[in-house]
Design an enzyme around this catalytic site. Structure first.
Site, PDB file in Angstrom:
ATOM      1  N   ASP A  85      -6.271   1.597  -4.057  1.00  0.00           N
ATOM      2  CA  ASP A  85      -7.455   1.014  -3.159  1.00  0.00           C
ATOM      3  C   ASP A  85      -8.121   2.477  -2.429  1.00  0.00           C
ATOM      4  O   ASP A  85      -9.673   1.898  -2.437  1.00  0.00           O
ATOM      5  CB  ASP A  85      -7.715  -0.429  -2.991  1.00  0.00           C
ATOM      6  CG  ASP A  85      -6.289   0.063  -1.572  1.00  0.00           C
ATOM      7  OD1 ASP A  85      -5.634   0.931  -0.873  1.00  0.00           O
ATOM      8  OD2 ASP A  85      -6.751  -0.878  -0.658  1.00  0.00           O
ATOM      9  N   ASP A 111      -4.056   5.866  -3.140  1.00  0.00           N
ATOM     10  CA  ASP A 111      -2.395   5.502  -2.290  1.00  0.00           C
ATOM     11  C   ASP A 111      -1.781   4.515  -2.921  1.00  0.00           C
ATOM     12  O   ASP A 111      -1.994   4.301  -4.662  1.00  0.00           O
ATOM     13  CB  ASP A 111      -2.898   4.964  -0.711  1.00  0.00           C
ATOM     14  CG  ASP A 111      -4.249   3.530  -0.763  1.00  0.00           C
ATOM     15  OD1 ASP A 111      -4.691   3.829  -2.511  1.00  0.00           O
ATOM     16  OD2 ASP A 111      -4.312   2.774  -0.234  1.00  0.00           O
ATOM     17  N   SER A 156       1.225  -0.486   0.226  1.00  0.00           N
ATOM     18  CA  SER A 156       0.314   0.279   0.536  1.00  0.00           C
ATOM     19  C   SER A 156       0.529   1.070  -0.134  1.00  0.00           C
ATOM     20  O   SER A 156       1.574   1.292  -0.821  1.00  0.00           O
ATOM     21  CB  SER A 156      -1.009  -0.081   1.658  1.00  0.00           C
ATOM     22  OG  SER A 156      -2.089   0.674   1.411  1.00  0.00           O
TER      23      SER A 156
END
Length: 456
Positions: free
Chosen positions: A249, A245, A101
């Site tokens: 997502d 990000d 992420s």
């Protein structure tokens, strides 16, 4: 190979995450692949990865580990996390997404799901996957299947884009100018395809895929990381700005003035649209630190609001059991029944574009009706004893007639004109405070009173 005890450091509540190669590597990724197919009982799986330097190698190792067990693997290559969820849903296969992420470049991780994008978390298979990988890392890999599975590649980006656009009608919106900051993450890969052919003038920022994040951290929740976007929106006189990000997502929105739009306001706006689409009926999930505005808007639009703990596994579980049509979190995660109950920032962004382009006014005016209170944002305090601090807060407010207390996630104290929640971090010696009130002065007073107790 890493000692077994180390895996508890990288297998978290919802995913695998750690530093490569210090905490995990391709050898371990191969074991995770074998463990994943054993726990899910899958005959075939789908695997994707983000733009981090270590992602292609880890992803391929995982695929090898699965194929060695006789399982067929479809590799979709570079993708956003919600694109992997799309593939899991559309193909009916368990999936694994290689991403950390917004973590720094040296990190990587795996987000896993069952067929139809159903989450794999601590209580839904991740613990068993960890235990198998730990055992095999000490005893050696399991026996390979007599006939190994195949590894084939498949392009899913156009199908993913078409699916999203089938869920939101943008055909009749007015032309809009939108600045998108992809943060050198996967939004740079997905946005051009999703936006193609729409009446949008796209101003791209940091679309070059670069897992070392040369411009800023790909975490739009940190105000420092949206400064460039805010300046660019104003400079371009754009209608809005979007920030994704690292694995794209989550989506964060700024209005035409460059001002951040709270994720709670986006949750309320999308909830109203999803309820309208569903004939004014349906359940909408929100976690307990989203604004009071969210349940109000849900009720005003005919829906039922359900409050949950913070964390995507709780939201996804509640989505499934309640048949909810939509769910939103303060962290800019948005979940859709139409998207296998999974989170997709891109679909939320399309809803915002459709809402804005379907009326003549600016975004700031549109979202004002969904932003009715003043919030503190999340304030973290380092404390030696979380439980002692919570007990002190409970003692300070527990005897008052004008408040109610609840323990769904930490401690929530609510009055007629304000509320606050204090909850412990699961991973660090922190208490997280969120407060909200009908006006700035009340919010400030409540916030400072509670912080004084926490930091005493």
């Amino acid at each position: 190979m890493a000692a077994a005890a180390d895996l508890s450091q990288i297998v978290k509540a919802y995913d695998v995450r750690g530093v490569v190669p210090d905490q995990w590597d391709e050898t371990l990724a191969e074991l995770f692949g074998a463990a994943f197919v054993q726990v899910t009982g899958a005959a075939a799986i789908v695997v994707g990865h983000d733009m981090r330097p270590s992602s292609p190698g880890l992803s391929r190792a995982f695929a090898r580990g699965a194929a060695a067990r006789g399982v067929d693997v479809t590799e979709i290559g570079l993708c956003s996390t919600d694109q992997l969820y799309y593939a899991s849903g559309a193909l009916g296969l368990p999936g694994a997404m290689f991403t950390a992420s917004h973590n720094p470049a040296q990190y990587n991780g795996i987000k896993m799901c069952r067929a139809g994008a159903a989450p794999v978390g601590q209580d839904t298979g991740l613990t068993e996957i960890r235990e198998l990988a730990e055992r095999w890392s000490q005893e050696g890999a399991p026996e390979t299947a007599a006939t190994p599975g195949t590894i084939t590649s498949r392009e899913t980006l156009p199908d993913y884009a078409a699916h999203l656009l089938s869920l939101v009608d943008l055909s009749s919106v007015r032309p809009l100018k939108v600045v998108v900051d992809a943060g050198n993450g996967m939004g740079g890969h997905t946005v051009p395809t999703v936006f193609e052919g729409l009446p949008l003038t796209l101003v791209p920022m940091y679309f070059e895929l670069d897992g070392t994040f040369p411009n800023h951290e790909a975490n739009p929740l940190d105000p420092a990381n949206i400064v460039d976007l805010q300046e660019r929106v104003r400079a371009e006189s754009a209608d809005l700005g979007l920030a994704f990000d690292g694995d794209a997502d989550r989506c964060f929105v700024v209005d035409e003035r460059g001002e951040p739009v709270s994720p709670s306001a986006i949750t309320a706006l999308v909830a109203a649209r999803e309820l309208a689409k569903n004939g004014g009926k349906g359940t909408v999930i929100h976690n307990l630190i989203t604004s009071w505005t969210v349940p109000e808007v849900v009720r005003e639009n005919g829906g039922t609001a359900v409050r949950t703990r913070v964390g995507h596994s709780f939201i996804k579980a509640e989505m499934a059991t309640s048949g909810a049509i939509f769910g939103g979190e303060h962290s800019a995660h948005y979940y859709f029944k139409d998207f296998w109950n999974a989170d997709t920032g891109m679909l939320a962004a399309l809803h915002v574009l459709a809402a804005l382009g379907g009326q003549p006014g600016p975004l700031s005016a549109l979202v004002a009706q969904y932003d009715r209170y003043t919030g503190s944002g999340e304030i973290n305090s380092t404390v030696a004893d979380q439980q002692a601090s919570l007990a002190a807060i409970r003692a300070a407010y527990g005897d008052r007639d004008d408040v109610t207390l609840d323990d769904l996630d930490g401690l929530t104290v609510s009055a007629a004109d304000w509320w606050f929640n204090v909850r412990p971090s699961n991973t660090e010696p922190l208490l997280r405070l969120n407060a909200e009130a009908r006006d700035e002065a009340t919010m400030t007073k409540v916030r400072d009173e509670v912080l004084a107790i926490i930091r005493a």
